[in-house]
Write a protein that holds these residues in place. Structure first.
Motif, PDB file in Angstrom:
ATOM      1  N   TRP A 135     -48.972 -15.151  -2.940  1.00 55.63           N
ATOM      2  CA  TRP A 135     -48.159 -15.504  -4.123  1.00 55.63           C
ATOM      3  C   TRP A 135     -46.809 -14.788  -4.137  1.00 55.63           C
ATOM      4  N   GLN A 137     -45.088 -13.690  -1.787  1.00 63.44           N
ATOM      5  CA  GLN A 137     -44.201 -14.048  -0.674  1.00 63.44           C
ATOM      6  C   GLN A 137     -43.426 -15.327  -0.958  1.00 63.44           C
ATOM      7  N   LEU A 138     -43.832 -16.061  -1.972  1.00 60.96           N
ATOM      8  CA  LEU A 138     -43.258 -17.400  -2.203  1.00 60.96           C
ATOM      9  C   LEU A 138     -42.005 -17.346  -3.055  1.00 60.96           C
ATOM     10  N   ARG A 139     -41.204 -18.371  -2.954  1.00 59.20           N
ATOM     11  CA  ARG A 139     -40.087 -18.542  -3.878  1.00 59.20           C
ATOM     12  C   ARG A 139     -40.691 -18.603  -5.289  1.00 59.20           C
ATOM     13  N   PRO A 140     -40.229 -17.736  -6.193  1.00 58.16           N
ATOM     14  CA  PRO A 140     -40.888 -17.644  -7.506  1.00 58.16           C
ATOM     15  C   PRO A 140     -40.924 -18.987  -8.249  1.00 58.16           C
ATOM     16  N   MET A 141     -41.965 -19.159  -9.033  1.00 61.06           N
ATOM     17  CA  MET A 141     -42.160 -20.405  -9.785  1.00 61.06           C
ATOM     18  C   MET A 141     -41.118 -20.516 -10.899  1.00 61.06           C
ATOM     19  N   ARG A 142     -40.626 -21.716 -11.105  1.00 61.89           N
ATOM     20  CA  ARG A 142     -39.642 -21.971 -12.155  1.00 61.89           C
ATOM     21  C   ARG A 142     -40.375 -22.476 -13.397  1.00 61.89           C
TER      22      ARG A 142
END
Lengths: 215, 215
Positions: A135, A137-142
């Motif tokens: 989680w 490592q991912l582009r943060p959730m918008r």
């Protein structure tokens, strides 16, 4: 925490295959993220596949906020079933031919998770199960992505488990019948990761792909 | 024979994943005998796993005649769903994380197959799918065994298919985000047959264990 089987979920047909304990339930839920959720819509049944995951004493599933099933599910009765097909069991008669399997059926009332923090926590828990540690490592959730995702939950209260394992069971008099009997195991396995052709140089596959119990 | 999608089964959410053709349906039904059947019982949904098989333009499933679901299903609306979980699709954002899968949902009205010859023919067709050529090797079925088995059928009329395959699809601006993306294939495979310890000497595993499309 084991619960007494209610009348609605008590397995009547083959009691020796029934279980009602949480350890067995939790193991089945952990072994297979795909589930089938049943809804009633205009008096008719609909069964749709999705991913399920457990946090404590609640089970969650999710989908697009545009799904006509999910938008109508708040407060409705649902049945969520998780099954693993573990093998064919060849017997000496067609009647005793069977399959090995594990299946859990959960009954309850669906609640749409509306609060953004709870929804985020739930989605993070799903990711943790599928790819541990990924989680962050991912582009943060918008926030608009969170709005476009519907997360549904129900408490784990009424459930039943049916399973079969082990060898063929034939009628006593059939053991002299000259035909092969035995098991053919069936397994769900993960293959080797295949990198997206557009990956940047140097990125590596996440170490947390633990296989969630498969393979 | 393709059929127009009715309003009830038309997939509304992600049209690019929807199919309505019989070839795709038949391939999914052949690839995975396990299905989940949804019934309405006292106004609530129930989803139970069982084996399905197709003969021409009808789908069949079966179970013990003692099953409380199957005994009540005659003339009732049912939803039979067959799903294969084909892989995890890791994206650069949690929102674009998805799974590859194939799923067919069939709607109809259940009919219990009562006539013994039709029932026998249906069970023989199931065996032929699971272990080709094996039926005639078995101890013949007895009439009381046939009575103890409930076979249910419905015509293949209303159905929808959803599937996803292929690689990650990320938002354009996310392709520069430095995280691994890609596929993790999931497959259902048959293991080597394990002979029943009570097999007679000299019997051999049936050659017709073709794997019904798995593996």
């Amino acid at each position: 925490m084991d619960r007494p089987a209610t009348q609605r979920v008590r397995v009547k047909r083959v009691n020796e295959l029934a279980r009602y304990d949480r350890d067995t339930l939790d193991a089945i839920l952990a072994a297979m993220p795909m589930c089938h959720v049943g809804y009633v819509f205009d008096g008719r049944p609909y069964v749709t596949p999705t991913l399920q995951w457990r946090i404590g004493d609640h089970i969650y599933w999710h989908g697009s906020a545009a799904s006509r099933m999910l938008e109508a599910v708040e407060g409705q009765p649902v049945c969520l079933t998780v099954s693993l097909f573990d093998g064919l069991v060849l017997a000496r008669s067609a009647f005793n031919f069977t399959v090995n399997y594990r299946s859990a059926m959960l009954l309850g009332t669906a609640r749409v998770v509306a609060e953004p923090a709870e929804k985020t926590e739930a989605l993070q828990a799903l990711m943790e199960i599928l790819v541990a540690g990924h989680w962050d490592q991912l582009r943060p959730m918008r926030s608009q992505e969170l709005k476009a995702t519907t997360v549904v939950s129900m408490p784990i209260e009424e459930f039943s488990i049916k399973l079969r394992d082990g060898h063929t069971i034939d009628d006593d008099e059939d053991y002299t019948f000259p035909v092969w009997a035995g098991l053919v195991p069936i397994r769900t396995v993960m293959g080797a990761p295949e990198a997206d052709p557009r990956n940047l140089e140097g990125v590596v596959a996440p170490p947390g792909l633990a296989g969630f119990g498969v393979g």
